[in-house]
Design a protein around this motif. Sequence first.
Motif, PDB file in Angstrom:
ATOM      1  N   ARG A 113       0.945  -1.276   0.045  1.00 42.38           N
ATOM      2  CA  ARG A 113      -0.054   0.000   0.086  1.00 42.38           C
ATOM      3  C   ARG A 113       0.850   1.200  -0.095  1.00 42.38           C
ATOM      4  NH1 ARG A 113      -1.694   2.661   4.743  1.00 42.38           N
ATOM      5  NH2 ARG A 113      -3.123   3.982   4.382  1.00 42.38           N
ATOM      6  N   THR A 114       0.386   2.213  -0.763  1.00 43.39           N
ATOM      7  CA  THR A 114       1.224   3.651  -0.649  1.00 43.39           C
ATOM      8  C   THR A 114       0.166   4.564  -0.590  1.00 43.39           C
ATOM      9  OG1 THR A 114       2.798   2.799  -2.432  1.00 43.39           O
ATOM     10  CG2 THR A 114       2.615   5.033  -2.324  1.00 43.39           C
ATOM     11  N   MET A 115       0.608   5.529   0.223  1.00 36.98           N
ATOM     12  CA  MET A 115      -0.135   6.913   0.515  1.00 36.98           C
ATOM     13  C   MET A 115       0.677   7.960  -0.043  1.00 36.98           C
ATOM     14  SD  MET A 115      -2.870   8.332   2.312  1.00 36.98           S
ATOM     15  CE  MET A 115      -3.381   7.112   3.756  1.00 36.98           C
ATOM     16  N   PHE A 116      -0.365   8.878  -0.719  1.00 36.98           N
ATOM     17  CA  PHE A 116       0.376   9.775  -1.218  1.00 36.98           C
ATOM     18  C   PHE A 116      -0.191  11.129  -0.458  1.00 36.98           C
ATOM     19  CE2 PHE A 116       0.118   7.045  -4.984  1.00 36.98           C
ATOM     20  CZ  PHE A 116       1.679   6.742  -5.294  1.00 36.98           C
ATOM     21  N   ARG A 117       0.725  12.138  -0.082  1.00 38.38           N
ATOM     22  CA  ARG A 117       0.349  13.163   0.752  1.00 38.38           C
ATOM     23  C   ARG A 117       1.298  14.259   0.767  1.00 38.38           C
ATOM     24  NH1 ARG A 117      -0.257  10.489   6.151  1.00 38.38           N
ATOM     25  NH2 ARG A 117       0.417   8.467   5.390  1.00 38.38           N
ATOM     26  N   ILE A 118       0.976  15.604   0.867  1.00 36.45           N
ATOM     27  CA  ILE A 118      -0.353  16.004   1.265  1.00 36.45           C
ATOM     28  C   ILE A 118      -0.899  16.387  -0.077  1.00 36.45           C
ATOM     29  CG2 ILE A 118      -1.541  18.007   2.201  1.00 36.45           C
ATOM     30  CD1 ILE A 118      -0.108  16.078   4.135  1.00 36.45           C
ATOM     31  N   ILE A 119      -2.076  15.885  -0.525  1.00 31.09           N
ATOM     32  CA  ILE A 119      -2.705  16.362  -1.859  1.00 31.09           C
ATOM     33  C   ILE A 119      -3.028  17.656  -1.866  1.00 31.09           C
ATOM     34  CG2 ILE A 119      -4.632  15.677  -3.429  1.00 31.09           C
ATOM     35  CD1 ILE A 119      -2.616  13.457  -3.232  1.00 31.09           C
ATOM     36  N   ALA A 120      -3.641  18.431  -1.020  1.00 31.83           N
ATOM     37  CA  ALA A 120      -3.887  19.830  -1.110  1.00 31.83           C
ATOM     38  C   ALA A 120      -2.745  20.681  -1.153  1.00 31.83           C
ATOM     39  CB  ALA A 120      -4.935  20.170   0.316  1.00 31.83           C
ATOM     40  N   GLY A 121      -2.918  21.422  -2.103  1.00 31.95           N
ATOM     41  CA  GLY A 121      -1.509  22.205  -2.292  1.00 31.95           C
ATOM     42  C   GLY A 121      -0.315  21.416  -3.039  1.00 31.95           C
ATOM     43  N   SER A 122      -0.762  20.463  -3.356  1.00 30.43           N
ATOM     44  CA  SER A 122       0.595  19.608  -4.052  1.00 30.43           C
ATOM     45  C   SER A 122       0.792  20.095  -5.536  1.00 30.43           C
ATOM     46  CB  SER A 122       0.187  17.971  -4.227  1.00 30.43           C
ATOM     47  OG  SER A 122      -0.848  18.022  -5.244  1.00 30.43           O
ATOM     48  N   THR A 123       2.013  20.030  -5.989  1.00 31.29           N
ATOM     49  CA  THR A 123       2.296  20.819  -7.249  1.00 31.29           C
ATOM     50  C   THR A 123       2.395  19.849  -8.374  1.00 31.29           C
ATOM     51  OG1 THR A 123       4.585  20.166  -6.930  1.00 31.29           O
ATOM     52  CG2 THR A 123       3.938  22.141  -5.885  1.00 31.29           C
ATOM     53  N   SER A 124       2.336  20.149  -9.435  1.00 31.31           N
ATOM     54  CA  SER A 124       2.211  19.288 -10.922  1.00 31.31           C
ATOM     55  C   SER A 124       3.323  18.310 -10.789  1.00 31.31           C
ATOM     56  CB  SER A 124       2.102  20.084 -12.059  1.00 31.31           C
ATOM     57  OG  SER A 124       3.163  21.028 -12.068  1.00 31.31           O
ATOM     58  N   ASP A 125       4.569  18.805 -10.481  1.00 35.00           N
ATOM     59  CA  ASP A 125       5.963  17.982 -10.262  1.00 35.00           C
ATOM     60  C   ASP A 125       5.552  16.878  -9.410  1.00 35.00           C
ATOM     61  OD1 ASP A 125       6.740  19.486 -12.471  1.00 35.00           O
ATOM     62  OD2 ASP A 125       8.423  20.661 -11.218  1.00 35.00           O
ATOM     63  N   GLU A 126       5.256  17.301  -8.116  1.00 37.85           N
ATOM     64  CA  GLU A 126       5.169  16.315  -7.085  1.00 37.85           C
ATOM     65  C   GLU A 126       3.995  15.231  -7.767  1.00 37.85           C
ATOM     66  OE1 GLU A 126       5.303  18.268  -2.781  1.00 37.85           O
ATOM     67  OE2 GLU A 126       3.530  18.775  -4.182  1.00 37.85           O
ATOM     68  N   ARG A 127       2.791  15.622  -8.251  1.00 37.50           N
ATOM     69  CA  ARG A 127       1.859  14.609  -8.727  1.00 37.50           C
ATOM     70  C   ARG A 127       2.563  13.704  -9.936  1.00 37.50           C
ATOM     71  NH1 ARG A 127      -4.160  16.491  -8.170  1.00 37.50           N
ATOM     72  NH2 ARG A 127      -4.080  17.549  -5.998  1.00 37.50           N
ATOM     73  N   LYS A 128       3.349  14.345 -10.779  1.00 40.83           N
ATOM     74  CA  LYS A 128       4.020  13.592 -11.700  1.00 40.83           C
ATOM     75  C   LYS A 128       4.652  12.625 -11.168  1.00 40.83           C
ATOM     76  CE  LYS A 128       7.055  13.980 -15.652  1.00 40.83           C
ATOM     77  NZ  LYS A 128       7.841  15.095 -16.606  1.00 40.83           N
ATOM     78  N   GLN A 129       5.736  12.959 -10.247  1.00 43.55           N
ATOM     79  CA  GLN A 129       6.485  12.032  -9.367  1.00 43.55           C
ATOM     80  C   GLN A 129       5.661  10.605  -8.765  1.00 43.55           C
ATOM     81  OE1 GLN A 129       9.034  14.267  -6.725  1.00 43.55           O
ATOM     82  NE2 GLN A 129       9.836  15.348  -8.406  1.00 43.55           N
ATOM     83  N   TRP A 130       4.548  11.224  -8.215  1.00 41.61           N
ATOM     84  CA  TRP A 130       3.614  10.369  -7.721  1.00 41.61           C
ATOM     85  C   TRP A 130       3.002   9.205  -8.656  1.00 41.61           C
ATOM     86  CZ3 TRP A 130       0.580  14.333  -4.334  1.00 41.61           C
ATOM     87  CH2 TRP A 130       1.553  14.588  -3.363  1.00 41.61           C
TER      88      TRP A 130
END
Length: 199
Positions: free
Chosen positions: A166-183
């Motif tokens: 299981r993987t948890m991605f955080r913090i979603i609120a305020g996350s950047t496009s680069d962070e989401r791409k890495q996730w």
Amino acid sequence: MKISVILGHPYKDSFNAAIAETVVTTLKDNGHMVMFHDLAQENFDPVIPASELADDSTEDLLVLTHQKEIKTADGIIIVHPNWWGQPPAILKGWVDRILRENIAYTFPEGDDGGGLPIGLLKAKTGLVFNTSNTPKDREDIVFGDPLHRIWKDCIFDFCGVKEFDRTMFRIIAGSTSDERKQWLEEVHRMVNQYFPLKE
């Protein structure tokens, strides 16, 4: 391999939806058969009727489809946000209605349900991807990471699925496009790890 992918999020443009899309694309690129369900888009009814609870039978065609598929799945991947330390109601209802006795588990002959369950699912591996706005330290120290126990012990292990991650991605609120791409790249790597390219 046949992989069941279940998305439990109401917004079709959510990051959870992007995770599910990455999961599905990676699995297909690796040559696997994907059984994908976006519960909100399907209008899945999470409320289990009294009659269904009483005798484990249903006339709901969507429920029957999900039950048939989950019994044949070689792997299961769940995607959902952390809401109050739990899956959203629609996904909890999916668990209630799909992972029924004699579908996902049973008990030894003569056991009235108070003993140790026997898992019936064919799937060997269960993966869960979560999103959260709770910092990891607070999640672990204050809440005890209830989602980990729910999925690993209360659901997958109960139903016979022994390999779990299981993987948890955080913090979603305020996350950047680069962070989401890495996730999403992490999602891709994790799916490749457990469901690699078919040879």
